[in-house]
Motif scaffolding. Structure first.
Motif, PDB file in Angstrom:
ATOM      1  N   THR A 116      40.975  -4.816 -12.678  1.00 14.68           N
ATOM      2  CA  THR A 116      39.931  -3.851 -12.353  1.00 14.68           C
ATOM      3  C   THR A 116      40.373  -2.790 -11.352  1.00 14.68           C
ATOM      4  OG1 THR A 116      38.238  -5.531 -12.768  1.00 14.68           O
ATOM      5  CG2 THR A 116      37.585  -3.636 -11.459  1.00 14.68           C
ATOM      6  N   LEU A 117      41.209  -3.156 -10.396  1.00 14.19           N
ATOM      7  CA  LEU A 117      41.539  -2.249  -9.295  1.00 14.19           C
ATOM      8  C   LEU A 117      42.169  -0.934  -9.755  1.00 14.19           C
ATOM      9  CD1 LEU A 117      41.275  -1.979  -6.293  1.00 14.19           C
ATOM     10  CD2 LEU A 117      43.474  -3.136  -6.006  1.00 14.19           C
ATOM     11  N   PRO A 118      43.185  -0.947 -10.633  1.00 11.97           N
ATOM     12  CA  PRO A 118      43.730   0.335 -11.079  1.00 11.97           C
ATOM     13  C   PRO A 118      42.725   1.186 -11.845  1.00 11.97           C
ATOM     14  CG  PRO A 118      44.677  -1.478 -12.331  1.00 11.97           C
ATOM     15  CD  PRO A 118      43.932  -2.085 -11.185  1.00 11.97           C
ATOM     16  N   VAL A 119      41.789   0.541 -12.520  1.00 13.89           N
ATOM     17  CA  VAL A 119      40.750   1.293 -13.236  1.00 13.89           C
ATOM     18  C   VAL A 119      39.845   2.013 -12.244  1.00 13.89           C
ATOM     19  CG1 VAL A 119      38.851   1.129 -14.890  1.00 13.89           C
ATOM     20  CG2 VAL A 119      40.818  -0.385 -15.104  1.00 13.89           C
ATOM     21  N   ILE A 120      39.492   1.327 -11.170  1.00 13.22           N
ATOM     22  CA  ILE A 120      38.662   1.950 -10.139  1.00 13.22           C
ATOM     23  C   ILE A 120      39.368   3.162  -9.541  1.00 13.22           C
ATOM     24  CG2 ILE A 120      37.661   1.623  -7.839  1.00 13.22           C
ATOM     25  CD1 ILE A 120      37.031  -1.257  -8.646  1.00 13.22           C
TER      26      ILE A 120
END
Length: 246
Positions: A116-120
């Motif tokens: 999720t973090l890179p998408v955010i």
């Protein structure tokens, strides 16, 4: 009552969205007609409600960060002490949106890992431009006469900002936030390629396996979510306008 009636449209889209998540199996005959040769036509690797919740979480976190950073940066560069940084902030925000989200994800994964973090991060960068641009336009659109009147009333700089400038610029700022979040609802689907479970999962699965039904299921839910959120923003803007006129 008229303001409450305006809430009907977002609620209708919300009911359709939740109904589609819960009762997607009931549409199997329709998707079977689209994909008659596929063994399974309803995406079953994850529950649609769970995918919706994950999708909302990613978009919400990225949206909040974009609002805090975008509005904060625009306010800073419209103050006397920050005007020298105005071109830089505008250019950085523009670069964030012109840089493809897929490229941001590819660059972020080695540092942040899959999930999720890179998408955010990608959505944060992609969502900054409309917010920064509209906040700048809204604040710069406050007339000099209004600013001078507030100064003449003895207001301190922070009081002029929060009690005069921001309320007057709010409709334009909210329009930028509305555009940013609506766009990111669709863009977030790309995150499924990097291991972030969301409504993009059926789309990616359908593309990989050549299953048009799965692609349509993901696209349908994302479209309904975008319409729900966009109509909610429209209601909020209309309600605020009605309060201001009243």
């Amino acid at each position: 009552m008229s303001r409450l009636r305006g809430l009907v449209v977002p609620l209708v889209w919300l009911c359709l969205l939740l109904g589609a998540c819960v009762a997607m199996d009931q549409l199997e005959p329709v998707f079977r007609w689209i994909e008659p040769d596929s063994r399974t036509v309803i995406y079953a690797r994850a529950d649609f409600l769970s995918l919706l919740g994950n999708h909302l979480l990613v978009v919400s976190v990225a949206g909040v960060l974009s609002i805090v950073i975008g509005v904060g940066a625009a306010i800073a560069v419209t103050r006397q002490w920050g005007k020298d940084f105005l071109p830089l902030v505008a250019q950085v925000a523009a670069i964030g949106q012109t840089f493809p989200p897929v490229a941001v994800l590819a660059l972020a994964v080695p540092v942040l890992g899959f999930g999720t973090l890179p998408v955010i991060v990608a959505l944060l960068l992609y969502g900054l431009l409309p917010i920064v641009r509209n906040t700048l336009a809204g604040l710069q659109g406050v007339s000099a006469e209004v600013r001078e009147a507030a100064r003449g009333m003895g207001m301190r700089p922070y009081q002029r900002l929060w009690l005069v400038e921001v309320p007057l610029a709010a409709p334009v700022i909210v329009a930028g936030i509305r555009t940013s979040i609506t766009i990111n609802i669709a863009t977030a689907a790309i995150g499924a390629t990097m291991g972030a479970s969301n409504l993009g999962d059926p789309i990616i699965s359908g593309i990989v396996n050549g299953n048009t039904a799965h692609v349509l299921q993901g696209a349908l839910l994302i479209a309904l979510l975008a319409l729900c959120v966009d109509s909610l923003f429209a209601w909020l803007q209309s309600a605020r306008s009605g309060i201001a006129q009243g």
